[in-house]
Each structure stands twice: as C-alpha cells, then as structure tokens.
Scaffold this active site. Structure first.
Site, PDB file in Angstrom:
ATOM      1  N   HIS A 170      -7.571  10.002   4.031  1.00 32.53           N
ATOM      2  CA  HIS A 170      -6.933   9.070   4.953  1.00 32.53           C
ATOM      3  C   HIS A 170      -7.222   9.424   6.411  1.00 32.53           C
ATOM      4  O   HIS A 170      -7.462  10.578   6.753  1.00 32.53           O
ATOM      5  CB  HIS A 170      -5.415   9.066   4.738  1.00 32.53           C
ATOM      6  N   GLY A 171      -7.163   8.391   7.267  1.00 34.44           N
ATOM      7  CA  GLY A 171      -7.212   8.603   8.700  1.00 34.44           C
ATOM      8  C   GLY A 171      -8.612   8.657   9.282  1.00 34.44           C
ATOM      9  O   GLY A 171      -9.622   8.461   8.597  1.00 34.44           O
ATOM     10  N   HIS A 231      -9.114   4.749  -1.986  1.00 34.89           N
ATOM     11  CA  HIS A 231      -8.362   4.795  -0.740  1.00 34.89           C
ATOM     12  C   HIS A 231      -9.133   5.633   0.276  1.00 34.89           C
ATOM     13  O   HIS A 231     -10.105   6.288  -0.053  1.00 34.89           O
ATOM     14  CB  HIS A 231      -6.987   5.436  -0.974  1.00 34.89           C
ATOM     15  N   SER A 275     -12.404   4.343   5.197  1.00 34.19           N
ATOM     16  CA  SER A 275     -12.935   3.947   6.500  1.00 34.19           C
ATOM     17  C   SER A 275     -14.149   4.822   6.832  1.00 34.19           C
ATOM     18  O   SER A 275     -14.212   5.992   6.468  1.00 34.19           O
ATOM     19  CB  SER A 275     -11.868   4.091   7.590  1.00 34.19           C
ATOM     20  N   ASP A 293       2.697   4.921  -5.728  1.00 34.85           N
ATOM     21  CA  ASP A 293       1.966   6.178  -5.567  1.00 34.85           C
ATOM     22  C   ASP A 293       2.848   7.348  -5.989  1.00 34.85           C
ATOM     23  O   ASP A 293       3.654   7.856  -5.210  1.00 34.85           O
ATOM     24  CB  ASP A 293       1.527   6.337  -4.109  1.00 34.85           C
ATOM     25  N   GLU A 298      -1.858   5.724  -9.173  1.00 38.57           N
ATOM     26  CA  GLU A 298      -2.769   6.700  -8.579  1.00 38.57           C
ATOM     27  C   GLU A 298      -2.710   8.018  -9.327  1.00 38.57           C
ATOM     28  O   GLU A 298      -1.633   8.517  -9.660  1.00 38.57           O
ATOM     29  CB  GLU A 298      -2.464   6.935  -7.094  1.00 38.57           C
ATOM     30  N   ASP A 327       0.844  -1.189   0.000  1.00 40.81           N
ATOM     31  CA  ASP A 327       0.000   0.000   0.000  1.00 40.81           C
ATOM     32  C   ASP A 327       0.883   1.244   0.000  1.00 40.81           C
ATOM     33  O   ASP A 327       1.765   1.395   0.846  1.00 40.81           O
ATOM     34  CB  ASP A 327      -0.888  -0.026   1.251  1.00 40.81           C
ATOM     35  N   SER A 347      -8.293   2.555   9.097  1.00 39.18           N
ATOM     36  CA  SER A 347      -8.586   3.233  10.364  1.00 39.18           C
ATOM     37  C   SER A 347      -9.694   2.542  11.151  1.00 39.18           C
ATOM     38  O   SER A 347      -9.646   2.501  12.392  1.00 39.18           O
ATOM     39  CB  SER A 347      -8.979   4.694  10.106  1.00 39.18           C
ATOM     40  N   ASN A 375     -10.174   0.370   0.219  1.00 43.59           N
ATOM     41  CA  ASN A 375      -9.183   0.266   1.299  1.00 43.59           C
ATOM     42  C   ASN A 375      -9.769   0.688   2.634  1.00 43.59           C
ATOM     43  O   ASN A 375     -10.372   1.756   2.741  1.00 43.59           O
ATOM     44  CB  ASN A 375      -7.981   1.159   0.988  1.00 43.59           C
TER      45      ASN A 375
END
Length: 334
Positions: free
Chosen positions: A190-191, A234, A237, A116, A146, A94, A280, A277
């Site tokens: 992300h996160g 991506h 979550s 990436d 990406e 990843d 988190s 993906n």
C-alpha cells in the site's frame, strides 16, 4: 435497506468471469470526493470500460457514507449523460474490517464488499469472512476476502511487513467461506512508499530504481489450486515518477517514492487477476496538478481553477491505466 440494483449498480460476478476469460483486469479506483468520481466515470465511459468505485473506511468517515452512496447513484446517471447506455459500475467497500462495517455498506446500497480478516489467525479470518458472505449473498452482493498481508499504509490499513499468501490454504478458505474473489499477497504494498531504497536496485541502462520482483510463482500456485477463481491485487499503484517530479518541483517533498512497474501489472492482468486496485497514483496526479496551479498562479483562490486541472490530470491517468495496463477498454457488454 437500499438495494444496489435500484441505484443502477452491478455486482462483480459476471464482470470478473468475463475478465478472466478475456485476459484483462477491472480497474478498481478509490474515490473520496466529487472530482475523483467525475474523472473515474468520464475515463470509464470514454474508454468503454467497466469500473469499480472503491470506498475505504477512511473515505466514509471523510466524505460521509450517505453522500458517497448518492454520489455512486449519481455516477450511474452521469455515465448515461455522457453517452453510455448501459454502464457497468460497482460500488465496493475497500478493506472492511468488521462485520458491522460490511453490513452497513450492504444495507446502504453497496454492490460489493471486502472483508479483510488477513490480520487475524486463519480460523478467525475464515469465520469472519463466512459471516459476511452469508449476509451479503442474501442480497446478491459479492464479497472479496483476503489471505496474506500487504505491507505499507493506506488509510487505517497498516503493516510493516508483508506475508505471502500460502497457496496451500486457498482451496480451504474459498470453499469454507464462499467468497466470490480473493485478494492475495505476492509482494505489492500500500501507499506511495512501497519499498525502501535498500530493497531496490538501479537499472544500469535507465538509471531508474527497480523494486524487488513480484512473487508470480505464488500467483501461479494459487491459480493452479483454484483454476478460474477471481484473484485481486491490492497495493498496485505504479507511483508515476513524472507526477512525483512535478510535486517535488513545486514545493513537495516525496523522497524515494516508488511503485509497481506497469509491465508487471499488465502481466498479472492477463492471468486470473481480474481486479487491480489503484489509489495512490490518483492522489499523486491530483496533488501534482494542484501544486502546479498554486505555483504558477499564486493569486488563484477559486477551487474550480485548481480542482478542475486536478480532475483532468486524474482522468488522463485513469484512461492510461485502463488502456495500457489493465486492458479493460472496449469491454462493456453493450
């Protein structure tokens, strides 16, 4: 040189083709340790789902690259022990950021890698992705590229602002690089802190904070340009609020953590998005269970007594994602 096929792993090519035709997405779960790996494999076996084990650069530094590769080999045997005669497990890098990192993973038995180059100027991204593809395809390893930049923080990957993928670039990029799948940016990030409260609005019926909508028009435009081409999301979550509440109840301090609504991901999974993906959410599930054990049993010091419940809670989360969000249950070939 370790060939992934000797480890019992598979690449993503056939897996993605079936997912696009079937209107579902393959779960791509990140793992850093044994408990996460066990939970992922048990959930995949019990739901009869193919699965992608994702390893970030940070995970390789934390757990050791060699150990993670043997854990992936063990995951295949573990799936068989659990009753899955023909598991479909991918070991995927990843957010590989250099050719050398991707090569190292390919040489050590990874069946799929992501390069990436999205932070680079377009032509440099093309050149780097093409270089990785040319090396990977010699060993039948699949490559994810990406286009576009996701905001947020995940391990060493960090960006303050997102940049939507330009649909006008995707044909040129896919053709010139030869990549097997393409991660795009449509507003995920992300996160656990994907959005600021100022970016969200409060649902008047539920009182729940709702993030800004995903740019499905960008996804539609990409699919129009590249019909049938595997697309990856991506930063997907959903940041389950029950886990956040448990963490905060037992001493945590997660404020304004908000994710992508699951119904939006389910909509994406029925399109050409064939890999989603999730990282988190499993971290939250693990932390919630551990904090609860520590609070309710302060004399406990046996790691098995708090990592065991954490593993169970992650398995529950993975099953939910597979069945109710991604729709990949009962999709194994045999």
């Amino acid at each position: 040189m370790v060939n992934y096929k000797d480890l019992g792993l598979v690449n993503t090519r056939e897996m993605f083709a079936k997912a696009i035709k079937g209107g579902y997405a393959i779960p791509a779960f990140n793992f850093n340790n044994m408990e996460q790996m066990q939970a992922i494999i048990k959930a995949a076996v019990e739901t009869k789902s193919p699965v992608i084990l994702q390893v970030s650069k940070g995970a390789r530094q934390y757990a050791n690259a060699t150990l993670l590769r043997y854990m992936a080999q063990g995951a295949v045997e573990y799936a068989k022990e659990l009753g899955c005669a023909h598991p479909e497990i991918v070991l995927h890098l990843d957010h590989g950021d250099t050719f050398e990192t991707c090569k190292s993973c390919i040489d050590s038995g990874f069946s799929s890698v992501m390069i990436d180059g999205s932070h680079l100027p377009y032509e440099e991204n093309v050149a780097l992705t093409k270089k990785v593809v040319e090396y990977a395809h010699q060993f039948d390893v699949t490559v994810e590229g990406e286009l576009g930049v996701l905001a947020g923080v995940e391990d060493e990957v960090s960006a303050e602002h997102h940049t939507y993928t330009d649909p006008e670039e995707v044909i040129d990029f896919a053709t010139r690089t030869g990549c097997d799948s393409l991660a795009i940016s449509i507003g995920t990030s992300h996160g656990a802190y994907k959005f600021t409260p100022e970016q969200c609005h409060i649902d008047p019926v539920t009182g729940v904070m709702v993030p800004p909508p995903l740019a499905f028009e960008v996804l539609d435009a990409v699919m129009e340009k590249l019909p049938g081409f595997p697309i990856v999301l991506h930063g997907s979550s959903s940041v389950p609020q029950e886990e956040v509440e448990t963490i905060n109840k037992f001493g945590g301090n997660l404020k304004a953590a908000i994710g992508i609504p699951e119904e939006w991901l389910r909509k994406a999974a029925t399109s050409a998005v064939c890999k989603i993906n999730i990282d988190s959410d499993s971290r939250l599930a693990m932390t919630a269970a551990i904090r609860k054990t520590f609070a309710e049993k302060p004399a406990e010091f046996d790691p098995r007594k708090y990592l065991g419940p954490a593993r169970d809670n992650m398995e529950k989360l993975y099953k939910h994602k597979i069945i109710n969000v991604l729709g990949s249950d009962n999709k194994l070939a045999n």
